[in-house]
Scaffold this motif. Structure first.
Motif, PDB file in Angstrom:
ATOM      1  N   SER A  30       0.859  -1.176   0.000  1.00 39.87           N
ATOM      2  CA  SER A  30       0.000   0.000   0.000  1.00 39.87           C
ATOM      3  C   SER A  30       0.899   1.231   0.000  1.00 39.87           C
ATOM      4  O   SER A  30       1.791   1.346   0.847  1.00 39.87           O
ATOM      5  N   PHE A  31       0.684   2.125  -0.971  1.00 39.83           N
ATOM      6  CA  PHE A  31       1.451   3.364  -0.995  1.00 39.83           C
ATOM      7  C   PHE A  31       1.315   4.091   0.339  1.00 39.83           C
ATOM      8  O   PHE A  31       2.290   4.569   0.904  1.00 39.83           O
ATOM      9  N   ASP A  32       0.103   4.174   0.843  1.00 42.75           N
ATOM     10  CA  ASP A  32      -0.129   4.939   2.080  1.00 42.75           C
ATOM     11  C   ASP A  32       0.625   4.353   3.262  1.00 42.75           C
ATOM     12  O   ASP A  32       1.219   5.073   4.053  1.00 42.75           O
ATOM     13  N   ARG A  33       0.594   3.031   3.423  1.00 37.70           N
ATOM     14  CA  ARG A  33       1.323   2.417   4.532  1.00 37.70           C
ATOM     15  C   ARG A  33       2.832   2.489   4.333  1.00 37.70           C
ATOM     16  O   ARG A  33       3.576   2.719   5.268  1.00 37.70           O
ATOM     17  N   MET A  34       3.275   2.276   3.097  1.00 44.21           N
ATOM     18  CA  MET A  34       4.721   2.281   2.846  1.00 44.21           C
ATOM     19  C   MET A  34       5.306   3.684   3.013  1.00 44.21           C
ATOM     20  O   MET A  34       6.437   3.832   3.440  1.00 44.21           O
ATOM     21  N   LEU A  35       4.535   4.699   2.725  1.00 37.36           N
ATOM     22  CA  LEU A  35       5.045   6.075   2.762  1.00 37.36           C
ATOM     23  C   LEU A  35       4.570   6.843   3.998  1.00 37.36           C
ATOM     24  O   LEU A  35       4.698   8.052   4.065  1.00 37.36           O
TER      25      LEU A  35
END
Length: 93
Positions: A83-88
């Protein structure tokens, strides 16, 4: 020796398949990380917000670090959902 590792899954829970092109390219992930970090730094109105060169350097450092942290915190032997949101997320755990 072989080192086993889990699958990278999409947010829908299905595995990302490289042959069918369903993966996120590293360059796109890095660019998105830098972009999001830069936006957050501008919103926080830091003393370097007016120094574009310094702002870009700090955003790049923060973005790359967020990706490294997200990757290293995963258990490599189990599957994980990308997930972009979790990774970033810059807030950590």
């Amino acid at each position: 020796d072989h080192v086993g590792f889990g699958l990278v899954l999409g947010e829908d829970g299905k595995r990302l398949r490289t042959r069918s092109g369903e993966v996120v390219k590293l360059v796109d992930l890095l660019d998105e990380a830098v972009s999001r970090c830069k936006e957050q730094l501008i919103q926080r109105e830091n003393e370097f917000a007016n120094d574009e060169e310094k702002l870009n350097a700090i955003a790049q450092h923060m973005g790359y670090s967020a990706i490294k942290y997200a990757d290293l915190k995963q258990n490599k032997q189990s599957n994980y959902e990308f997930s972009f949101d979790r990774m970033l997320d810059l807030k950590g755990n």
